[in-house]
Structure formats: C-alpha cells, structure tokens
Design a protein around this motif. Structure first.
Motif, short mmCIF file in Angstrom:
data_model
loop_
_atom_site.label_atom_id
_atom_site.label_comp_id
_atom_site.label_asym_id
_atom_site.label_seq_id
_atom_site.Cartn_x
_atom_site.Cartn_y
_atom_site.Cartn_z
N LYS A 120 -43.10 18.12 11.59
CA LYS A 120 -42.78 18.11 13.02
C LYS A 120 -42.77 19.50 13.62
N LYS A 121 -42.71 20.52 12.76
CA LYS A 121 -42.55 21.89 13.27
C LYS A 121 -43.70 22.82 12.91
N MET A 122 -44.58 22.39 12.00
CA MET A 122 -45.73 23.23 11.64
C MET A 122 -46.90 22.35 11.22
N LYS A 123 -48.10 22.87 11.37
CA LYS A 123 -49.30 22.11 11.05
C LYS A 123 -49.81 22.49 9.67
N PHE A 124 -49.95 21.46 8.82
CA PHE A 124 -50.45 21.68 7.47
C PHE A 124 -51.97 21.54 7.44
N ALA A 125 -52.60 22.27 6.53
CA ALA A 125 -54.05 22.20 6.35
C ALA A 125 -54.39 20.84 5.74
N PHE A 126 -55.18 20.05 6.49
CA PHE A 126 -55.50 18.68 6.07
C PHE A 126 -56.91 18.35 6.49
N GLU A 127 -57.63 17.67 5.62
CA GLU A 127 -59.00 17.25 5.89
C GLU A 127 -59.12 15.77 5.57
N SER A 128 -59.79 15.01 6.42
CA SER A 128 -59.78 13.55 6.31
C SER A 128 -60.27 13.04 4.97
N GLU A 129 -61.27 13.69 4.37
CA GLU A 129 -61.80 13.22 3.10
C GLU A 129 -61.09 13.81 1.90
N LEU A 130 -60.60 15.04 2.04
CA LEU A 130 -60.00 15.74 0.90
C LEU A 130 -58.48 15.67 0.89
N GLY A 131 -57.88 15.27 2.01
CA GLY A 131 -56.43 15.23 2.08
C GLY A 131 -55.84 16.60 2.32
N TYR A 132 -54.67 16.87 1.77
CA TYR A 132 -54.03 18.18 1.94
C TYR A 132 -54.82 19.23 1.16
N LEU A 133 -55.13 20.35 1.81
CA LEU A 133 -55.90 21.41 1.18
C LEU A 133 -54.98 22.34 0.41
N THR A 134 -55.37 22.65 -0.82
CA THR A 134 -54.53 23.46 -1.70
C THR A 134 -55.35 24.56 -2.35
N ALA A 135 -54.65 25.58 -2.85
CA ALA A 135 -55.33 26.71 -3.47
C ALA A 135 -56.09 26.29 -4.72
N CYS A 136 -55.53 25.37 -5.48
CA CYS A 136 -56.19 24.86 -6.68
C CYS A 136 -56.76 23.48 -6.39
#
Length: 332
Positions: free
Chosen positions: A129-145
């Motif tokens: 609700k307070k910040m936008k997370f990196a998200f892609e429709s096909e990959l889901g949440y984007l992570t370093a690994c």
C-alpha cells in the motif's frame, strides 16, 4: 501444531521483494541502502512495534547472535550496508538490503506454516500500500536471483530426525525429498552443517507455483516425515530398548553433571534427550519446548550475550555446561 515439537522445531516463510524504482542491492551505494532502510522503516514501523537494527552499527557478536536466533541470514550479518526490522516477540523480521531489497520473514515454533504465511502476507500487504514492488506479469516478483522469481516465497521447516539417523535412513529419505523439488540444508541454511540430527527442508520452485500450493505441499511433506520419524522411533525402541535407553540416559547424565561442553557435543546430547522425550522416557511437551530453546542457548554468541563478556572458547565451554545444568534442574 505445537504437539509436533518433537520433530518440527520451527516453521518459516520468507518473501523476497524489490522496489520498482531502485537497482538491486548489489548495485547500490551505502547512501542508497541507508535511504532504502529509512523508507521501509517509515512504511512499516508507524507505531514503533519493530526494532530497527543497522548491521554496521552492531558489534560482530550481536550480529552472530541474530544469526543464531535465525532472525537474520549469515549474508546480511556479514553485510555492512544492511539492516533488519524485528518485532517484539521475534516472530517477524524484515531483512533490508541483503540480496534483495526486502526479505519478509516469519518464524514460528512447531509446524505452523499456514500461520507463518498469514503473518508474512499481512506485512506484504501493508508494504504494498505504501511502495511499488518490481513485478512482471509473466515472471511475477522480480528478484536478484532467478531461483526466487515468481512468488518470491521460500517456506521451510526445521526438523529433528534422530531415529532416521540412527536407522541409517536419513540420506535416502532426504535424497527422495530433493527429487521432489525440495532443498535440504543444515541448521543455518545453505552451506551449514547438520549438527544434532537437525535438517532444514524448503521449497526450491517459486515460479509457476501458487503460494498456497507451496505451503500446502511442504506441509504434506512435513507430515509424512513426522510420521516416518515417529514410526522408526517406536520400532527402534521395541527392538533395541536397552540401547536406546542407554543413549538417552547417558546424555541425560552428561547434561546434568558435565562441567565443560563444547557446542557440538551439547547439541548431540540435547538431541538424544529430545529423542527420549519423544519416546516418553522423560516428560513430554514442556521438556521439548525447553530443549528446543537450549539448542539456541548453547551457541557461542548466545552464551557471550548472556554473560556480557568476551569469553574464550574454553570459558564458553564452561558457561555452556552451567547453562544446561541450570536449565534442566528439576525438569527431567
């Protein structure tokens, strides 16, 4: 399911999240990490229910203590740039600036994966609700690994499997679990040893799997392992009663009377006593809770924290024996 403390020490759920407008921590400068810490602290800690701990401000002993209590990862403890937000009962810790911007972790005793998942989700929802997370429709949440892409969820159970070890069946069972897509590690995660017959089992797949399925599948695996461990305990005790009692009562004697104990032997004897409690040779659930706490209390950083002194290894061995004797007095 705290009646399963004889086999399941803890349940943990962790969510990896990254902010949309920042590079991954590996490419962030100290000032950017500090800004990230303040943003997360402001977003989540509105009523001061979390304690903010910046790794660079903590002595090495304090960071080791957090690792021993499973509140931060060894990687974060060794990272001068990171921080952690920990709630009062230590059931929730938010790791900031490790491999990902955020790792939201919930740790509960016994088999409580669903409850841990619910707690993690509530923190995740609050932050969303307070910040936008990196998200892609096909990959889901984007992570370093890449292995954390998708849900970003890692769920794990810490298991105590002495009977499987005594029966020589640990390696085969854990190999079978690995083939099902689960990682098997030691007490402190990847790269750590398996002292005291303790193993950590966690999911490996996060992409293309629903969060509820990760929790449900791991819960099913845990229940099967619990059933197997208890069955072998019962069988071993029926066929080797004297040998099992000798193992348990020798360890009981050592823990009650030893004047020096190193960490490895203390964990082994505590493991044997837990086996005895599971077989009814000592008192049950309350003893299991006490012994589970001791598995952490006998670690070096915990001992030094308790004493308030920078003890040598030999002094730790003496203090460890004192701690164990005092804890077990009148209880077993």
């Amino acid at each position: 399911m705290n009646d399963m403390l004889d086999v399941v020490l803890t349940s943990r759920v962790r969510l990896a999240r990254n902010l949309q407008d920042l590079p991954f921590p590996g490419n962030m400068a100290q000032a950017e990490i500090a800004e990230l810490v303040q943003r997360v602290n402001k977003a989540i800690n509105t009523n001061n229910s979390f304690l903010l701990l910046c790794m660079q401000e903590l002595p090495e002993a304090e960071r080791h203590l957090l690792v021993e209590r499973h509140l931060v990862s060894p990687d974060l403890a060794g990272c001068a740039k990171g921080a952690a937000l920990i709630n009062k009962d230590e059931s929730i810790s938010i790791l900031i600036g490790e491999e990902d911007h955020l790792r939201i972790q919930c740790l509960l005793p016994g088999l409580q994966l669903e409850q841990a998942d619910s707690l993690c989700a509530s923190i995740d929802d609050m932050l969303c609700k307070k910040m936008k997370f990196a998200f892609e429709s096909e990959l889901g949440y984007l992570t370093a690994c890449p292995t954390n892409l998708g849900t970003g969820m890692r769920a794990s159970v810490m298991l105590h499997l002495p009977a499987l070890s005594l029966a020589g069946q640990t390696e085969g069972l854990l190999a079978a679990i690995s083939k099902l897509g689960y990682a098997v590690r030691g007490l402190y995660g990847e790269g750590s040893g398996t002292h005291g017959h303790i193993f950590q089992v966690s999911n490996q797949m996060t992409l293309g799997v629903l969060e509820e399925d990760i929790i449900s599948n791991l819960n099913t695996i845990a229940l099967r392992i619990i059933e197997r461990e208890r069955s072998i305990r019962s069988s071993l005790y029926k066929t080797n009663k004297l040998e099992i009692e000798d193992i348990v009562y020798r360890s009981k004697g050592v823990l009650q009377y030893a004047r020096k104990l190193n960490a490895k032997e203390a964990m082994q004897h505590i493991s044997n006593l837990k086996l005895g409690a599971g077989l009814g040779l000592t008192s049950g659930l309350e003893t299991q809770k006490l012994l589970n706490r001791l598995l952490t209390d006998v670690q070096c950083a915990s001992i030094r924290k308790r004493s308030g002194l920078e003890l040598s290894e030999a002094q730790c061995d003496e203090a460890r024996a004192n701690i164990v004797r005092e804890a077990l007095k009148g209880t077993i």
